[in-house]
Design a protein around this motif. Structure first.
Motif, PDB file in Angstrom:
ATOM      1  N   ASN A   1      44.615  45.153  35.467  1.00 34.63           N
ATOM      2  CA  ASN A   1      44.792  43.809  36.008  1.00 34.63           C
ATOM      3  C   ASN A   1      44.400  42.794  34.940  1.00 34.63           C
ATOM      4  O   ASN A   1      43.509  43.050  34.135  1.00 34.63           O
ATOM      5  CB  ASN A   1      43.922  43.653  37.262  1.00 34.63           C
TER       6      ASN A   1
ATOM      7  N   THR B   1      48.859  34.214  39.819  1.00 38.93           N
ATOM      8  CA  THR B   1      49.225  35.555  40.274  1.00 38.93           C
ATOM      9  C   THR B   1      50.616  35.967  39.818  1.00 38.93           C
ATOM     10  O   THR B   1      50.875  37.150  39.600  1.00 38.93           O
ATOM     11  CB  THR B   1      49.148  35.612  41.818  1.00 38.93           C
TER      12      THR B   1
ATOM     13  N   LYS C   1      53.666  38.426  36.600  1.00 37.43           N
ATOM     14  CA  LYS C   1      52.555  39.205  37.145  1.00 37.43           C
ATOM     15  C   LYS C   1      51.277  38.446  36.819  1.00 37.43           C
ATOM     16  O   LYS C   1      51.302  37.438  36.129  1.00 37.43           O
ATOM     17  CB  LYS C   1      52.537  40.611  36.542  1.00 37.43           C
TER      18      LYS C   1
ATOM     19  N   LYS D   1      44.517  38.560  40.779  1.00 39.07           N
ATOM     20  CA  LYS D   1      44.534  38.601  42.241  1.00 39.07           C
ATOM     21  C   LYS D   1      44.268  37.244  42.876  1.00 39.07           C
ATOM     22  O   LYS D   1      44.299  37.109  44.091  1.00 39.07           O
ATOM     23  CB  LYS D   1      43.536  39.646  42.734  1.00 39.07           C
TER      24      LYS D   1
ATOM     25  N   ARG E   1      46.296  41.348  48.137  1.00 43.71           N
ATOM     26  CA  ARG E   1      46.280  41.712  46.721  1.00 43.71           C
ATOM     27  C   ARG E   1      45.203  42.754  46.416  1.00 43.71           C
ATOM     28  O   ARG E   1      45.237  43.398  45.369  1.00 43.71           O
ATOM     29  CB  ARG E   1      46.057  40.470  45.857  1.00 43.71           C
ATOM     30  N   HIS E   2      44.264  42.904  47.330  1.00 45.58           N
ATOM     31  CA  HIS E   2      43.196  43.898  47.167  1.00 45.58           C
ATOM     32  C   HIS E   2      43.468  45.173  47.970  1.00 45.58           C
ATOM     33  O   HIS E   2      42.549  45.957  48.206  1.00 45.58           O
ATOM     34  CB  HIS E   2      41.850  43.306  47.596  1.00 45.58           C
TER      35      HIS E   2
END
Length: 194
Positions: free
Chosen positions: A38, A93, A101, A104, A176-177
């Motif tokens: 990420n 995000t 991309k 989060k 997103r988590h």
């Protein structure tokens, strides 16, 4: 026309991939190739180390705060600022600089809500820190703060746009988590080393 210009400005500021650019500039690495892959502040902290990780965090927070601060100086109405806040978070995000991309949205959301509702945001930040410190799970702290955001907003502010934003961001951040939630439930989530 002015509001549209601020939407564009906010998007490009919010879309700055702090973790990716700082990682490449100072370490010659792309944080998306390591750890959770990420580009956000938590993975940047793990991959790049504390100093650069904190720098990424600060930049990501400022990406949410600065556009709203600038726009507020041009007499935009409060609801317009709320919309710009959403733009900043979505830009972080879905960054045009890294193939739409990104992170989060937690740090940039912090910046947005620090501007819009600073007292509530500081309370949620304190809760975030406590949860992260005692559980060592940043993901759980993020999910907890996101879950509480619309609840606190509902009971302290009467603005429908603000409440709608808080609900949207809460759902968005928790969604997103989703992989973190799966790992938390299975006991395989990585703990954060302070």
């Amino acid at each position: 026309m002015a509001f549209f210009c601020f939407i564009v400005l906010t998007y490009f500021i919010g879309a700055i991939p702090s973790g990716v650019w700082i990682g490449k500039a100072f370490k010659g690495v792309d944080v998306r190739d390591y750890g959770s892959k990420n580009s956000g502040a938590t993975n940047s902290y793990r991959v790049l180390g504390a100093k650069l990780g904190v720098a990424v965090l600060i930049m990501d927070v400022l990406k949410g705060f600065i556009p709203l601060y600038i726009a507020s100086k041009f007499n935009l109405v409060y609801n317009d600022l709320v919309i710009l806040g959403l733009v900043a978070i979505l830009a972080h995000t879905f960054s045009c600089f890294i193939s739409f991309k990104g992170g989060k949205g937690v740090a940039t959301s912090l910046g947005v809500f620090l501007f819009l509702i600073p007292v509530i945001t500081l309370i949620l930040l304190a809760i975030f820190i406590l949860v992260a410190y005692f559980t060592k799970y940043v993901s759980l702290a993020s999910i907890t703060a996101a879950f509480l955001l619309p609840i606190f907003t509902f009971f302290t502010h009467k603005d429908s746009y603000l409440f709608a934003l808080s609900v949207i961001i809460a759902v968005f951040v928790i969604y997103r988590h989703k992989t973190n939630i799966s790992r938390l439930l299975s006991g395989t989530e990585n703990k954060f080393k302070f």
